[in-house]
Write an enzyme that holds these catalytic residues in place. Sequence first.
Site, mmCIF file in Angstrom:
data_model
loop_
_atom_site.group_PDB
_atom_site.id
_atom_site.type_symbol
_atom_site.label_atom_id
_atom_site.label_comp_id
_atom_site.label_asym_id
_atom_site.label_seq_id
_atom_site.Cartn_x
_atom_site.Cartn_y
_atom_site.Cartn_z
ATOM 1 N N SER A 147 0.836 -1.203 0.000
ATOM 2 C CA SER A 147 0.000 0.000 0.000
ATOM 3 C C SER A 147 0.874 1.258 0.000
ATOM 4 O O SER A 147 1.662 1.450 -0.924
ATOM 5 C CB SER A 147 -0.953 -0.066 1.200
ATOM 6 O OG SER A 147 -1.985 0.858 1.058
ATOM 7 N N ASP A 223 -10.098 -5.695 -2.875
ATOM 8 C CA ASP A 223 -9.453 -4.676 -2.037
ATOM 9 C C ASP A 223 -10.339 -3.424 -2.022
ATOM 10 O O ASP A 223 -10.602 -2.828 -3.076
ATOM 11 C CB ASP A 223 -8.079 -4.371 -2.656
ATOM 12 C CG ASP A 223 -7.240 -3.416 -1.843
ATOM 13 O OD1 ASP A 223 -7.808 -2.497 -1.226
ATOM 14 O OD2 ASP A 223 -6.004 -3.584 -1.845
ATOM 15 N N HIS A 256 -7.327 -6.124 1.152
ATOM 16 C CA HIS A 256 -6.130 -5.309 1.386
ATOM 17 C C HIS A 256 -5.318 -5.779 2.603
ATOM 18 O O HIS A 256 -4.313 -5.182 2.945
ATOM 19 C CB HIS A 256 -6.576 -3.857 1.611
ATOM 20 C CG HIS A 256 -5.505 -2.830 1.440
ATOM 21 N ND1 HIS A 256 -4.852 -2.603 0.243
ATOM 22 C CD2 HIS A 256 -4.943 -1.942 2.313
ATOM 23 C CE1 HIS A 256 -3.959 -1.627 0.392
ATOM 24 N NE2 HIS A 256 -3.996 -1.213 1.637
HETATM 25 N N1 LIG Z 1 -7.812 3.092 8.914
HETATM 26 C C1 LIG Z 1 -7.953 1.692 8.797
HETATM 27 C C2 LIG Z 1 -7.268 1.148 7.558
HETATM 28 C C3 LIG Z 1 -5.797 1.151 7.615
HETATM 29 C C4 LIG Z 1 -5.234 0.065 6.753
HETATM 30 O O1 LIG Z 1 -5.945 -0.702 6.082
HETATM 31 N N2 LIG Z 1 -3.935 -0.041 6.779
HETATM 32 C C5 LIG Z 1 -3.297 -1.067 6.008
HETATM 33 C C6 LIG Z 1 -2.160 -0.464 5.243
HETATM 34 S S1 LIG Z 1 -2.749 0.771 4.124
HETATM 35 C C7 LIG Z 1 -2.763 -2.140 6.920
HETATM 36 O O2 LIG Z 1 -1.899 -2.890 6.534
HETATM 37 N N3 LIG Z 1 -3.269 -2.210 8.147
HETATM 38 C C8 LIG Z 1 -2.761 -3.088 9.150
HETATM 39 C C9 LIG Z 1 -3.278 -4.483 9.092
HETATM 40 O O3 LIG Z 1 -4.085 -4.815 8.219
HETATM 41 O O4 LIG Z 1 -2.812 -5.272 9.898
HETATM 42 C C10 LIG Z 1 -7.438 1.044 10.050
HETATM 43 O O5 LIG Z 1 -6.764 1.702 10.846
HETATM 44 O O6 LIG Z 1 -7.744 -0.143 10.241
#
Ligand SMILES: N[C@@H](CCC(=O)N[C@@H](CS)C(=O)NCC(=O)O)C(=O)O
Length: 277
Positions: A147, A223, A256
């Site tokens: 991402s 996603d 995602h």
């Molecule tokens: N704002 C949302 C979305 C954030 C999000 O999807 N972040 C992605 C990277 S863009 C991620 O890898 N989150 C951590 C995970 O899935 O463990 C959250 O805090 O859950």
Amino acid sequence: METLSEQRCFDGLQGRYKHPSKQTGTTMQFSVYQPPQAKSRKVPVLYYLAGLTCSDETFMIKAGAQRLAAELGLMLVTCDTSPRNLNLPGDADSWDFGVGAGFYLNATQPPWAAHYRMGAYVDEELPALIEAEFPAAEDRRGIFGHSMGGHGALVTALRNPTRWHSVSAFAPISNPSAVPWGEKAFTNYLGADRSLWAEWDAAELMAKHPHPTTILVDQGEADAFLERELHPQALESAAMKSGQSLTLRRHIGYDHSYWFIQSFVADHLRHHAALLA
Ligand SMILES: N[C@@H](CCC(=O)N[C@@H](CS)C(=O)NCC(=O)O)C(=O)O
């Protein structure tokens, strides 16, 4: 550098460390997985850049990459997604800007310019530290990410193709200049003049200066950020323009999350290991 923890993992060593960074002016934490081969020789290093809201721990805990890294003899390095504990005005107001959202660039606008220098941190300072402190081969560096970190990996390698010998990405923000996450970050970090954004935009860079290796990109079709923020088709257009060799795979049903990353991380490790051998 200070060691925070070290634990045996697949006959190698999983460690977490911190150091004072010249680029960010803060204490930065990072994690390293040393494969068993690193006990007797220098090994290639694969750097991973995480996405919004993540830290150096996210990939190490959630991706399940250590078993294969141990087999392939790859060192894995993860860093944080921004400087922390600065308390700059507005740096913690939103999850897609400021803390946890450094976008792996060198900010030019106040108050960010003095500290938000993750571009130089990833490209220069962290590899120099890793190569001084760990059995890391200086001539075999790969980089990948997810991402915002996919954007960071592509941009880092495309800006400095002689320093980065392999590159791949999971669901990267492919054309940040044209999407809400990127517009918000670039306006604040780089200023309103959009002509200055191109040097931190993967699709723009790829259209002009291809990386000499094939770039692997995986994208989930389920996603939730795909249509609004990720735009992998911009990489396809850029690759057509410059002749970049690009393997872009679209996977039905994957979202995602790290379940998606976990499902394809082996292909990425093998991609890098082959190029860094
Ligand atoms: N704002 C949302 C979305 C954030 C999000 O999807 N972040 C992605 C990277 S863009 C991620 O890898 N989150 C951590 C995970 O899935 O463990 C959250 O805090 O859950």
